[in-house]
Design a protein around this motif. Structure first.
Motif, PDB file in Angstrom:
ATOM      1  N   UNK A  32       0.825  -1.205   0.000  1.00 26.69           N
ATOM      2  CA  UNK A  32       0.000   0.000   0.000  1.00 26.69           C
ATOM      3  C   UNK A  32       0.860   1.255   0.000  1.00 26.69           C
ATOM      4  N   UNK A  33       1.953   1.240   0.796  1.00 27.16           N
ATOM      5  CA  UNK A  33       2.826   2.416   0.876  1.00 27.16           C
ATOM      6  C   UNK A  33       3.456   2.755  -0.461  1.00 27.16           C
ATOM      7  N   UNK A  34       3.608   1.744  -1.339  1.00 24.21           N
ATOM      8  CA  UNK A  34       4.172   1.957  -2.673  1.00 24.21           C
ATOM      9  C   UNK A  34       3.095   2.305  -3.694  1.00 24.21           C
ATOM     10  N   UNK A  35       1.889   2.625  -3.220  1.00 26.21           N
ATOM     11  CA  UNK A  35       0.816   3.005  -4.117  1.00 26.21           C
ATOM     12  C   UNK A  35       0.141   1.839  -4.796  1.00 26.21           C
ATOM     13  N   UNK A  36       0.166   0.670  -4.131  1.00 25.08           N
ATOM     14  CA  UNK A  36      -0.458  -0.508  -4.726  1.00 25.08           C
ATOM     15  C   UNK A  36       0.467  -1.253  -5.661  1.00 25.08           C
ATOM     16  N   UNK A  37       1.759  -1.214  -5.384  1.00 24.71           N
ATOM     17  CA  UNK A  37       2.758  -1.897  -6.220  1.00 24.71           C
ATOM     18  C   UNK A  37       3.616  -2.826  -5.365  1.00 24.71           C
ATOM     19  N   UNK A  38       3.969  -3.968  -5.947  1.00 21.62           N
ATOM     20  CA  UNK A  38       4.864  -4.898  -5.253  1.00 21.62           C
ATOM     21  C   UNK A  38       6.284  -4.353  -5.216  1.00 21.62           C
ATOM     22  N   UNK A  39       6.617  -3.560  -6.203  1.00 21.72           N
ATOM     23  CA  UNK A  39       7.954  -2.968  -6.272  1.00 21.72           C
ATOM     24  C   UNK A  39       7.899  -1.558  -5.684  1.00 21.72           C
ATOM     25  N   UNK A  40       8.915  -1.115  -4.946  1.00 16.73           N
ATOM     26  CA  UNK A  40      10.176  -1.813  -4.720  1.00 16.73           C
ATOM     27  C   UNK A  40      10.270  -2.554  -3.393  1.00 16.73           C
ATOM     28  N   UNK A  41       9.284  -2.388  -2.512  1.00 15.13           N
ATOM     29  CA  UNK A  41       9.475  -2.854  -1.140  1.00 15.13           C
ATOM     30  C   UNK A  41       8.853  -4.215  -0.856  1.00 15.13           C
ATOM     31  N   UNK A  42       7.606  -4.414  -1.226  1.00 15.19           N
ATOM     32  CA  UNK A  42       6.882  -5.629  -0.843  1.00 15.19           C
ATOM     33  C   UNK A  42       7.526  -6.877  -1.414  1.00 15.19           C
ATOM     34  N   UNK A  43       7.947  -6.842  -2.668  1.00 12.65           N
ATOM     35  CA  UNK A  43       8.535  -8.026  -3.301  1.00 12.65           C
ATOM     36  C   UNK A  43       9.859  -8.392  -2.652  1.00 12.65           C
ATOM     37  N   UNK A  44      10.696  -7.395  -2.384  1.00 11.16           N
ATOM     38  CA  UNK A  44      11.990  -7.673  -1.749  1.00 11.16           C
ATOM     39  C   UNK A  44      11.808  -8.170  -0.324  1.00 11.16           C
ATOM     40  N   UNK A  45      10.829  -7.592   0.388  1.00  6.50           N
ATOM     41  CA  UNK A  45      10.574  -8.036   1.756  1.00  6.50           C
ATOM     42  C   UNK A  45      10.102  -9.485   1.770  1.00  6.50           C
ATOM     43  N   UNK A  46       9.277  -9.865   0.807  1.00  6.64           N
ATOM     44  CA  UNK A  46       8.781 -11.250   0.712  1.00  6.64           C
ATOM     45  C   UNK A  46       9.930 -12.216   0.490  1.00  6.64           C
ATOM     46  N   UNK A  47      10.820 -11.870  -0.433  1.00  6.64           N
ATOM     47  CA  UNK A  47      11.960 -12.737  -0.725  1.00  6.64           C
ATOM     48  C   UNK A  47      12.881 -12.854   0.477  1.00  6.64           C
ATOM     49  N   UNK A  48      13.128 -11.733   1.142  1.00  9.81           N
ATOM     50  CA  UNK A  48      13.989 -11.764   2.324  1.00  9.81           C
ATOM     51  C   UNK A  48      13.405 -12.652   3.414  1.00  9.81           C
ATOM     52  N   UNK A  49      12.108 -12.570   3.591  1.00  6.40           N
ATOM     53  CA  UNK A  49      11.482 -13.371   4.644  1.00  6.40           C
ATOM     54  C   UNK A  49      11.653 -14.862   4.377  1.00  6.40           C
ATOM     55  N   UNK A  50      11.458 -15.280   3.143  1.00  4.37           N
ATOM     56  CA  UNK A  50      11.616 -16.698   2.801  1.00  4.37           C
ATOM     57  C   UNK A  50      13.047 -17.148   3.079  1.00  4.37           C
ATOM     58  N   UNK A  51      14.008 -16.321   2.676  1.00  2.00           N
ATOM     59  CA  UNK A  51      15.423 -16.672   2.877  1.00  2.00           C
ATOM     60  C   UNK A  51      15.774 -16.693   4.362  1.00  2.00           C
ATOM     61  N   UNK A  52      15.397 -15.652   5.096  1.00  2.00           N
ATOM     62  CA  UNK A  52      15.776 -15.541   6.507  1.00  2.00           C
ATOM     63  C   UNK A  52      15.007 -16.527   7.385  1.00  2.00           C
ATOM     64  N   UNK A  53      13.772 -16.862   7.011  1.00  2.00           N
ATOM     65  CA  UNK A  53      13.035 -17.888   7.751  1.00  2.00           C
ATOM     66  C   UNK A  53      13.724 -19.236   7.600  1.00  2.00           C
ATOM     67  N   UNK A  54      14.174 -19.522   6.395  1.00  2.00           N
ATOM     68  CA  UNK A  54      14.918 -20.769   6.166  1.00  2.00           C
ATOM     69  C   UNK A  54      16.184 -20.798   7.008  1.00  2.00           C
ATOM     70  N   UNK A  55      16.885 -19.658   7.054  1.00  2.00           N
ATOM     71  CA  UNK A  55      18.103 -19.564   7.870  1.00  2.00           C
ATOM     72  C   UNK A  55      17.781 -19.792   9.341  1.00  2.00           C
ATOM     73  N   UNK A  56      16.680 -19.195   9.830  1.00  2.00           N
ATOM     74  CA  UNK A  56      16.290 -19.356  11.230  1.00  2.00           C
ATOM     75  C   UNK A  56      15.986 -20.813  11.563  1.00  2.00           C
TER      76      UNK A  56
END
Length: 368
Positions: A32-56
């Motif tokens: 929502x903060x990006x005006x209804x766009x996955x880029x630039x924040x939501x998509x990167x945050x999603x990818x980071x979560x998958x990677x860091x959750x796996x690490x955890x």
């Protein structure tokens, strides 16, 4: 009858669901903060979560002795990274805090929040019984805390320096150091506030003065707090609705995707959204507290307590900051704000606490 393999049973599904719910809510706010766009924040945050959750989850499978045996090494490694920041780090937002790794910008001071807890937990776990009231129980801890705090203050980053101090002090307190030491430190610190204030940078002094009187400069130094309060207050009980926030969409609210993301969320989701988020954090902190209480070793108990309080400090300071109850110190909302270093730190905390929980299920309690 369906037989579930042991490997599947060992996966902490409830914890994964809780983390996914908190991060997923944050991703909606970033979208929502990006005006209804996955880029630039939501998509990167999603990818980071998958990677860091796996690490955890991988960290959670390590034997606890691995963290205990390598606690000092981890501390030294992060100190080296802090030195590298002074030599090779780049400047962003007026501060030199990050190392460019290519795929992400790493803030080593974030990792020190974990390393200081591990190092002090190791120190007090090795301390002979009865020695926690002697000078030898105090000065090594003060040195271990003082070195990274001094280096972080050079960046400068007052908020992270305070976080490192809090994590270390919590471990010292739980280790059983005399209460009057802490009381005396508080009194001495209060008496020294005018002197400490004089050592702060001009912008840090201004933040504290604005905190005391935010209306004195509403379009200057007090702009962040004023706009944050407007955003939170305008959300009311149920909020303006998803994608309907005006403060963030019209760029009135600075840093609406990082430090002030709670304000962005509160405008659209209201009090109901805020309470739902805080309930999620409550469940996460309750889990960490229970692990600390059930830890079978002194190292595990001290580490779980320190890391849980580190997460709590993130949450408490950020929420107080955006509501005008604390000065603006640049501490993100864990698992919710956009940022790689912050999420990596929190997920590392979760992984180590998970390792302590798994350790508590494998043997009897033993303390020195």
């Amino acid at each position: 009858m369906i037989v579930v393999p042991p490997a599947i049973q060992r996966i902490p599904w409830k914890l994964i669901a809780l983390l996914t719910a908190i991060v997923g809510f944050g991703i909606l706010v970033l979208y929502s903060a990006a005006g209804g766009n996955w880029s630039p924040w939501a998509s990167q945050q999603s990818l980071r979560f998958v990677v860091f959750l796996t690490i955890a989850l991988v960290i959670g499978r390590f034997p606890l002795r691995v963290f205990e045996e390598h606690a000092y090494l981890a501390y030294i490694g992060v100190v080296v990274l802090l030195v590298a920041v002074e030599v090779l780090g780049f400047v962003g937002g007026g501060s030199q805090r990050w190392l460019n790794l290519g795929f992400m910008n790493l803030q080593p001071s974030e990792l020190m929040k974990v390393a200081i807890v591990l190092a002090l937990a190791r120190f007090y776990a090795l301390l002979p019984p009865g020695n926690n009231r002697s000078w030898t129980a105090l000065w090594p801890a003060l040195v271990m805390i003082g070195i990274p705090v001094a280096m972080v203050m050079l960046q400068p980053d007052l908020g992270t320096a305070l976080s490192i101090c809090i994590g270390g002090i919590v471990v010292m307190f739980v280790a059983g150091l005399p209460f009057w030491w802490f009381g005396g430190t508080v009194i001495a610190g209060a008496a020294a506030l005018p002197v400490l204030f004089s050592f702060l940078h001009d912008y840090q002094q201004k933040r504290i003065l604005i905190f005391l009187d935010p209306e004195s400069d509403p379009l200057g130094a007090g702009y962040h707090i004023s706009q944050s309060k407007i955003a939170i207050g305008s959300g009311g009980i149920g909020g303006k609705g998803f994608l309907n926030g005006s403060q963030s969409h019209l760029d009135y609210l600075p840093e609406g995707h990082t430090d002030f993301i709670f304000s962005t969320m509160a405008e659209e989701w209201g009090l109901i959204g805020g309470l739902a988020l805080m309930f999620g954090f409550f469940l996460l902190l309750r889990w960490g507290t229970r692990v600390a209480l059930k830890a079978r070793t002194r190292f595990g108990q001290l580490t779980a307590t320190g890391l849980t309080m580190t997460i709590f400090f993130y949450i408490a300071v950020n929420l107080m900051m955006v509501m005008g109850l604390a000065p603006v110190v640049g501490i993100p909302l864990p698992l919710f704000s956009y940022g790689g270093s912050s999420m990596l730190t929190i997920m590392t905390c979760v992984g180590i606490i998970l390792a302590i929980e798994n350790d508590s299920k494998t043997g009897t309690r033993r303390f020195h």
